[in-house]
Enzyme design. Structure first.
Site, PDB file in Angstrom:
ATOM      1  NE  ARG A 212      -6.127 -72.227  14.737  1.00  0.00           N
ATOM      2  CZ  ARG A 212      -7.072 -71.375  14.317  1.00  0.00           C
ATOM      3  NH1 ARG A 212      -7.093 -70.947  13.069  1.00  0.00           N
ATOM      4  NH2 ARG A 212      -7.992 -70.935  15.148  1.00  0.00           N
ATOM      5  CG  PHE A 228      -3.677 -69.147   1.703  1.00  0.00           C
ATOM      6  CD1 PHE A 228      -3.846 -68.060   0.859  1.00  0.00           C
ATOM      7  CD2 PHE A 228      -3.513 -70.408   1.137  1.00  0.00           C
ATOM      8  CE1 PHE A 228      -3.868 -68.219  -0.525  1.00  0.00           C
ATOM      9  CE2 PHE A 228      -3.538 -70.580  -0.244  1.00  0.00           C
ATOM     10  CZ  PHE A 228      -3.723 -69.486  -1.079  1.00  0.00           C
ATOM     11  CG  ASP A 250      -1.386 -64.021   4.696  1.00  0.00           C
ATOM     12  OD1 ASP A 250      -2.154 -64.907   5.110  1.00  0.00           O
ATOM     13  OD2 ASP A 250      -1.805 -62.925   4.239  1.00  0.00           O
ATOM     14  CB  CYS A 340     -13.729 -71.419   4.272  1.00  0.00           C
ATOM     15  SG  CYS A 340     -12.975 -70.081   3.359  1.00  0.00           S
TER      16      CYS A 340
HETATM   17  N1  SAH Z   1      -4.995 -70.323   8.131  1.00  0.00           N
HETATM   18  C1  SAH Z   1      -5.361 -69.100   8.788  1.00  0.00           C
HETATM   19  C2  SAH Z   1      -6.517 -68.383   8.111  1.00  0.00           C
HETATM   20  C3  SAH Z   1      -6.318 -68.074   6.646  1.00  0.00           C
HETATM   21  S1  SAH Z   1      -7.330 -66.799   6.052  1.00  0.00           S
HETATM   22  C4  SAH Z   1      -5.644 -69.386  10.264  1.00  0.00           C
HETATM   23  O1  SAH Z   1      -5.658 -70.561  10.691  1.00  0.00           O
HETATM   24  O2  SAH Z   1      -5.844 -68.428  11.018  1.00  0.00           O
HETATM   25  C5  SAH Z   1      -6.718 -66.525   4.449  1.00  0.00           C
HETATM   26  C6  SAH Z   1      -5.428 -65.706   4.359  1.00  0.00           C
HETATM   27  O3  SAH Z   1      -4.992 -65.748   2.991  1.00  0.00           O
HETATM   28  C7  SAH Z   1      -5.527 -64.232   4.692  1.00  0.00           C
HETATM   29  O4  SAH Z   1      -4.596 -63.948   5.719  1.00  0.00           O
HETATM   30  C8  SAH Z   1      -5.121 -63.488   3.400  1.00  0.00           C
HETATM   31  O5  SAH Z   1      -4.300 -62.355   3.659  1.00  0.00           O
HETATM   32  C9  SAH Z   1      -4.317 -64.536   2.688  1.00  0.00           C
HETATM   33  N2  SAH Z   1      -4.260 -64.466   1.206  1.00  0.00           N
HETATM   34  C10 SAH Z   1      -5.267 -64.209   0.335  1.00  0.00           C
HETATM   35  N3  SAH Z   1      -4.836 -64.381  -0.940  1.00  0.00           N
HETATM   36  C11 SAH Z   1      -3.537 -64.751  -0.872  1.00  0.00           C
HETATM   37  C12 SAH Z   1      -2.550 -65.095  -1.853  1.00  0.00           C
HETATM   38  N4  SAH Z   1      -2.843 -65.090  -3.150  1.00  0.00           N
HETATM   39  N5  SAH Z   1      -1.331 -65.470  -1.424  1.00  0.00           N
HETATM   40  C13 SAH Z   1      -1.032 -65.486  -0.100  1.00  0.00           C
HETATM   41  N6  SAH Z   1      -1.930 -65.183   0.872  1.00  0.00           N
HETATM   42  C14 SAH Z   1      -3.163 -64.816   0.497  1.00  0.00           C
END
Ligand code: SAH
Length: 396
Positions: A212, A228, A250, A340
């Site tokens: 980040r 996401f 999200d 991940c």
């Molecule tokens: N980038 C974030 C962490 C991402 S975790 C950070 O830095 O904190 C992954 C996220 O993807 C979760 O919040 C989950 O709700 C979301 N997610 C899972 N499948 C998804 C989809 N098909 N479309 C959109 N969001 C999704």
């Protein structure tokens, strides 16, 4: 009497390199009747003492090593020593990056197999992932109270891997007070509200902190798509870095609400941010149809591969979203993309991005590489601890 595990001849090699796992096929014989999670002594085939670990009768990883030191008993003192060693590294990182939230114990990578502990201010959030960790529950809590007398301790062992160990899911207060709706932490000057009880995992994705912060240098004056986004994450850093517009996406509405709140508590220009409840796979296709373009796309999906059998499908998923991301980038745009899934190594992920570039008909250059944040250290004896990888890609 402590039960004894004797290894198949030759299987002691990885232990001599201080790797902490013994697989079921590596065991020649068991003397005694160790119970779920009980501490056992491990010997090579000739009877030479090698290690002391926890027995997991239902898992393929049959023993997880606590110590390679014959004189070290697995007691409160043992956990206190491990906690203090881990804290010393976190003190350095906390001072470096201005952290009030970090991973304190990264399981095997911090010499405590099956145990993760995240610290959010004065809340310690534990995940006990293995039979050995579960068996040491009371001892661990005592050690935590000794090391952190002013901290509250909460458990978020609602994780599917516990099933493989024959354990049920558990959550709740272990010591002190129930966490409030949000505990506010800070990292790199960014404030983040963490929902310990209801959030994903222990509440926040601490492991993406370094990526980040690295993203900040690419966003000034740019139109950024943060896929996401969870509770803001990269989107908050994009606002910090002066992005002209940030679209956060999200499927979780509570996460999006917290993302907006997080932008507000930092005093960032919320009018430059959007919080969109949508499936990234669908939304990116819509953007492509509409000819909607971005300067920077951040792609940080959840784990697509939980097991080897899911890896092929996961590859398809990663290729698909990265292809779509490239197609909605302006010429000369930047794709910050992550995986991940521990089962996907760096080389495979790089190849998937290369395949996506072919399908997107774009020329792509890898200009920076990322990995999990430093409070998720990679121990030299335990390469499996490397799971989070990413690239900054210049998309011509
Ligand atoms: N980038 C974030 C962490 C991402 S975790 C950070 O830095 O904190 C992954 C996220 O993807 C979760 O919040 C989950 O709700 C979301 N997610 C899972 N499948 C998804 C989809 N098909 N479309 C959109 N969001 C999704």
């Amino acid at each position: 009497m402590t039960a004894s595990i004797y290894l198949v001849k030759g299987r002691e090699k990885s232990l001599r390199r201080r790797h902490p796992w013994i697989f079921s096929r590596g065991i020649d014989r068991v003397e005694g009747k160790p119970e779920l999670g009980e501490t056992v002594d491990v010997y090579d085939n000739k009877g030479e003492w090698l290690a002391r670990g926890a027995y997991s009768p239902q898992s393929q990883i049959r023993v997880r090593v606590w110590t390679f030191n014959k004189n070290e008993a697995i007691d409160v003192n043992f956990f206190v020593n491990r906690l203090n060693a881990a804290q010393s590294l976190r003190d350095i990182l906390a001072a470096r990056d201005g952290l009030t939230g970090y991973r304190l114990i990264a399981a095997e990578s911090d010499g405590l197999p099956g145990i993760t502990i995240d610290r959010y201010q004065n809340y310690l959030v534990c995940q006990l992932l293995s039979a050995g960790a579960e068996a040491q529950r009371e001892v661990l809590i005592e050690a935590l109270q000794q090391c952190y007398p002013s901290c509250n301790i909460y458990e978020r062992s609602d994780v599917s891997v516990r099933k493989k160990e024959g354990l049920k899911q558990r959550t709740g207060v272990l010591h002190g007070e129930e966490p409030p709706k949000f505990v506010t932490i800070e990292e790199n000057g960014v404030k983040i509200n963490v929902d310990i009880v209801g959030g994903h995992k222990t509440g926040f994705y601490l492991d993406q902190r370094d990526s980040r912060e690295a993203s900040v240098k690419y966003v000034n004056g740019k139109r950024v798509l943060n896929c996401f986004c969870y509770t803001g994450g990269f989107g908050l850093y994009a606002l910090k870095g002066g992005a002209s517009e940030v679209v956060n996406v999200d499927v979780s509405q509570p996460a999006l609400d917290t993302a907006q709140l997080n932008a507000e508590i930092n005093g960032y220009p919320v009018e430059n941010a959007q919080f969109v409840n949508a499936d990234v796979f669908k939304l990116l296709r819509e953007y492509r149809e509409r000819g909607e373009l971005f300067d920077v796309v951040i792609m940080d999906p959840p784990k697509f591969a939980e097991s080897k059998s899911q890896l092929v499908g996961a590859c398809r998923g990663y290729k698909d979203i990265n292809m779509l991301a490239m197609q909605i980038l302006k010429p000369g745009g930047m794709l910050l993309t992550y995986s991940c899934s521990g089962l996907m190594d760096n080389g495979l992920f790089q190849k998937i991005i290369a395949d996506a570039a072919i399908d997107a008909h774009r020329d792509v250059q890898f200009i920076e590489r990322f990995s999990q944040a430093a409070d998720h250290p990679l121990d030299s004896a335990y390469p499996e601890g490397f799971y989070l990888k990413g690239f900054a890609c210049y998309v011509k």
